[in-house]
Design a protein around this motif. Structure first.
Motif, short mmCIF file in Angstrom:
data_model
loop_
_atom_site.label_atom_id
_atom_site.label_comp_id
_atom_site.label_asym_id
_atom_site.label_seq_id
_atom_site.Cartn_x
_atom_site.Cartn_y
_atom_site.Cartn_z
N TYR A 39 0.84 -1.31 0.09
CA TYR A 39 0.00 0.06 -0.03
C TYR A 39 0.76 1.13 0.02
O TYR A 39 0.56 2.22 -0.96
CB TYR A 39 -1.08 -0.10 1.08
CG TYR A 39 -1.81 1.11 1.29
CD1 TYR A 39 -2.95 1.16 0.79
CD2 TYR A 39 -1.40 2.37 1.99
CE1 TYR A 39 -3.91 2.24 0.64
CE2 TYR A 39 -2.45 3.63 1.87
CZ TYR A 39 -3.53 3.56 1.41
OH TYR A 39 -4.45 4.52 1.45
N VAL A 42 2.77 1.63 -3.24
CA VAL A 42 2.19 2.07 -4.54
C VAL A 42 1.67 3.54 -4.30
O VAL A 42 1.72 4.34 -5.23
CB VAL A 42 0.74 1.22 -4.65
CG1 VAL A 42 -0.29 1.61 -5.78
CG2 VAL A 42 1.11 -0.40 -5.04
N LYS A 43 1.23 3.96 -3.02
CA LYS A 43 0.83 5.15 -2.82
C LYS A 43 1.94 6.27 -3.19
O LYS A 43 1.72 7.26 -3.55
CB LYS A 43 0.49 5.40 -1.27
CG LYS A 43 -0.30 6.63 -1.00
CD LYS A 43 -1.74 6.66 -1.54
CE LYS A 43 -2.36 8.15 -1.01
NZ LYS A 43 -3.83 8.11 -1.78
N GLN A 45 4.31 5.97 -4.98
CA GLN A 45 4.94 6.11 -6.19
C GLN A 45 4.62 7.28 -6.98
O GLN A 45 5.08 7.79 -7.78
CB GLN A 45 4.65 4.67 -7.00
CG GLN A 45 5.37 4.43 -8.35
CD GLN A 45 5.04 3.07 -8.82
OE1 GLN A 45 6.08 2.34 -9.15
NE2 GLN A 45 3.78 2.34 -9.04
N ASN A 49 -4.44 6.50 -5.98
CA ASN A 49 -4.91 5.44 -5.13
C ASN A 49 -4.17 4.37 -5.28
O ASN A 49 -3.94 3.58 -6.29
CB ASN A 49 -6.28 5.32 -5.45
CG ASN A 49 -7.47 6.41 -5.16
OD1 ASN A 49 -7.23 7.26 -4.13
ND2 ASN A 49 -8.44 6.55 -5.72
N ALA A 50 -4.04 3.61 -3.98
CA ALA A 50 -3.28 2.55 -4.04
C ALA A 50 -4.13 1.21 -4.33
O ALA A 50 -3.69 0.03 -4.73
CB ALA A 50 -2.57 2.22 -2.31
N PHE A 69 -4.57 -4.40 -5.70
CA PHE A 69 -3.57 -3.25 -5.59
C PHE A 69 -3.37 -2.71 -7.00
O PHE A 69 -3.23 -3.53 -7.94
CB PHE A 69 -2.17 -3.73 -5.05
CG PHE A 69 -2.22 -3.72 -3.74
CD1 PHE A 69 -2.54 -2.99 -2.73
CD2 PHE A 69 -2.20 -5.37 -2.92
CE1 PHE A 69 -2.56 -3.20 -1.22
CE2 PHE A 69 -2.07 -5.40 -1.65
CZ PHE A 69 -2.31 -4.58 -0.73
N ARG A 70 -3.38 -1.21 -7.08
CA ARG A 70 -3.29 -0.53 -8.35
C ARG A 70 -1.85 -1.10 -8.98
O ARG A 70 -0.88 -0.81 -8.45
CB ARG A 70 -3.50 0.80 -8.45
CG ARG A 70 -3.59 1.53 -9.87
CD ARG A 70 -3.65 3.09 -9.68
NE ARG A 70 -3.38 3.67 -8.60
CZ ARG A 70 -1.98 4.42 -8.85
NH1 ARG A 70 -1.48 4.15 -10.15
NH2 ARG A 70 -1.23 5.00 -7.99
N ASP A 105 -0.76 -8.39 -6.55
CA ASP A 105 -1.93 -7.22 -6.80
C ASP A 105 -3.21 -7.91 -6.44
O ASP A 105 -4.17 -6.98 -6.06
CB ASP A 105 -1.81 -6.79 -8.29
CG ASP A 105 -2.38 -7.72 -9.31
OD1 ASP A 105 -1.57 -8.81 -9.14
OD2 ASP A 105 -2.93 -7.56 -10.13
#
Length: 204
Positions: A39, A42-43, A45, A49-50, A69-70, A105
């Motif tokens: 989380y 990804v956030k 990066q 939204n993660a 997870f995106r 993911d």
């Protein structure tokens, strides 16, 4: 919708649901530290939204929100037209390629399983846009609405991701075969083989 084959007994359906709840709770507990790490990565990066959510069609043909997870850029479908994922997809984020390769993911779908949107084993749920195309070729897709879609599937185990309608049709054949022979022990086999393949390095 008429049932043609493959219906589990009431007892088997209850046992399947019990196993889903127990495994989902264990998975959420065991992987909670990994959830937090992914989380945050990804956030950080791109500040987007993660958690990615997308409407899919599931049990009894009812739409639900599937969570992941995106792994792609926030503008992956900026024109609004649904697009299929492909190998080396340029829309992947730097961490997204890793998440997809190792299937982590999909960990948030443990929440979908716990909620009852999905089961651990079933067929992979699709968007209505692609279902409409599939059903023009094989309307038996509707039979799958009698069961919950799955986090794992026999078709994904052996064929991996689908990036064309033709591959979706081939996957449907395997999903219908699973539907016709589904059982508690067959589900356990699919879960076991999927875990072994992922741990041993097999990548779909």
């Amino acid at each position: 919708m008429q049932e043609k084959f493959g219906a589990l007994s009431l007892r088997a359906r209850k046992l399947k649901r019990l196993v889903d709840v127990v495994l989902a709770l264990l998975g959420l507990l065991i992987f909670s530290p990994l959830f937090l790490i992914i989380y945050l990565v990804v956030k950080m990066q791109d500040r987007g939204n993660a958690i990615f959510k997308q409407e899919r069609v599931g049990y009894k043909g009812v739409p639900f929100m599937l969570y992941k997870f995106r792994s792609m850029r926030t503008d992956a479908e900026k024109d609004g037209k649904p697009l299929l994922f492909s190998n080396n997809d340029p829309r992947l984020t730097p961490i997204g390629g890793f998440l997809r390769k190792y299937h982590v993911d999909e960990l948030p779908q443990l929440w979908n399983v716990l909620k009852g949107d999905m089961s651990f084993v079933g067929y992979r749920p699709e968007r209505q846009f692609f279902i409409d195309q599939i059903m023009t070729i094989n309307p038996d897709y509707e039979l799958l609405y009698q069961i919950r879609p799955g986090l794992f599937s026999e078709a994904t185990l052996y064929n991996g991701y689908t990036d064309t309608i033709e591959k979706m049709i081939q996957r449907l054949k395997m999903d219908l075969a699973y539907f016709s022979k589904q059982s508690f022990w067959f589900d356990m086999k699919i879960i076991f083989l999927t875990a072994i393949y992922l741990v041993s390095g097999k990548r779909n």
